[in-house]
Design a protein around this motif. Structure first.
Motif, PDB file in Angstrom:
ATOM      1  N   ASP A   1       0.841  -1.185   0.000  1.00 54.10           N
ATOM      2  CA  ASP A   1       0.000   0.000   0.000  1.00 54.10           C
ATOM      3  C   ASP A   1       0.885   1.247   0.000  1.00 54.10           C
ATOM      4  N   PHE A   2       0.665   2.140  -0.948  1.00 55.16           N
ATOM      5  CA  PHE A   2       1.546   3.298  -1.078  1.00 55.16           C
ATOM      6  C   PHE A   2       1.600   4.136   0.202  1.00 55.16           C
ATOM      7  N   ILE A   3       0.421   4.489   0.719  1.00 52.06           N
ATOM      8  CA  ILE A   3       0.375   5.387   1.886  1.00 52.06           C
ATOM      9  C   ILE A   3       1.017   4.738   3.111  1.00 52.06           C
ATOM     10  N   LYS A   4       0.747   3.448   3.293  1.00 47.48           N
ATOM     11  CA  LYS A   4       1.254   2.791   4.509  1.00 47.48           C
ATOM     12  C   LYS A   4       2.712   2.346   4.373  1.00 47.48           C
ATOM     13  N   ASP A   5       3.075   1.836   3.203  1.00 50.69           N
ATOM     14  CA  ASP A   5       4.383   1.185   3.066  1.00 50.69           C
ATOM     15  C   ASP A   5       5.443   2.044   2.367  1.00 50.69           C
ATOM     16  N   ILE A   6       5.017   2.808   1.377  1.00 50.39           N
ATOM     17  CA  ILE A   6       6.012   3.458   0.509  1.00 50.39           C
ATOM     18  C   ILE A   6       6.263   4.920   0.890  1.00 50.39           C
ATOM     19  N   GLN A   7       5.185   5.656   1.117  1.00 56.65           N
ATOM     20  CA  GLN A   7       5.362   7.077   1.426  1.00 56.65           C
ATOM     21  C   GLN A   7       6.265   7.308   2.649  1.00 56.65           C
ATOM     22  N   PRO A   8       6.050   6.552   3.758  1.00 54.94           N
ATOM     23  CA  PRO A   8       6.936   6.755   4.918  1.00 54.94           C
ATOM     24  C   PRO A   8       8.411   6.463   4.595  1.00 54.94           C
TER      25      PRO A   8
END
Ligand code: HEC
Length: 145
Positions: A50-57
């Protein structure tokens, strides 16, 4: 006359051998370089990313300092969707579905020791690279806002 003929055969024979071994060497070299490149990139994570949960951070912690609102090294900004999709000075940095061909992945995996991201401090872990790969392979979905 006869002597010249023998000499000619000798020369073409040697040339043929040199050629064949040169080609064999080339094949070995290509295999080695290719093999190393493939081995250097950790495998993609198996789960759904998931982009918001896994990648953005991950981008935030490791990349925004140089690819965010205040600095855009290499013309690349990773804190805004459209900028990130456009890529940097060298063009797009990832291609949906093709993580192994994406420059972003090659750089974080240090495939070429001369271009490693982040260029200073700790490298990303194999697990983090695996998440990035899975995200790209799963379509590089980046929600608007
Ligand atoms: C300390 C600063 C710094 C950090 C942190 C950093 N980078 Fe970079 N990045 C650079 C510089 C400088 C360049 C341009 C020079 C170069 O290509 O070597 C660059 C270039 C790039 C490029 C190539 C852009 C282009 O089109 O040429 C990519 C892709 C990239 N970085 C990805 C990342 C990712 C992903 C992260 C986080 C995991 C990251 N970088 C973290 C400094 C940084």
């Amino acid at each position: 006359m006869g002597g010249g003929h023998v000499l000619f055969r000798l020369m073409t024979g040697t040339f043929g051998v040199a050629c064949a071994s040169g080609m064999a060497l080339g094949a070995v070299l290509i295999q080695t370089v290719w093999g190393t490149e493939m081995a250097a990139i950790p495998p993609a994570a198996k789960r759904e990313v998931d982009f918001i949960k896994d990648i953005q951070p991950l981008f935030k912690d490791h990349c925004y300092k140089c690819h965010g609102s205040s600095r855009q090294e290499g013309g690349l900004r990773l804190d805004r969707r459209d900028d990130a999709l456009n890529g940097g000075d060298g063009g797009p940095v990832f291609a949906a579905g093709k993580s192994d061909e994406s420059r972003l992945i090659k750089y974080v995996a240090a495939v070429d020791p001369d271009v490693v991201m982040p260029p200073e401090g700790d490298k990303l872990s194999d697990e983090q690279i695996g998440l990035l790969r899975a995200w790209i392979d799963q379509g590089a979905k980046w929600p608007k806002d």
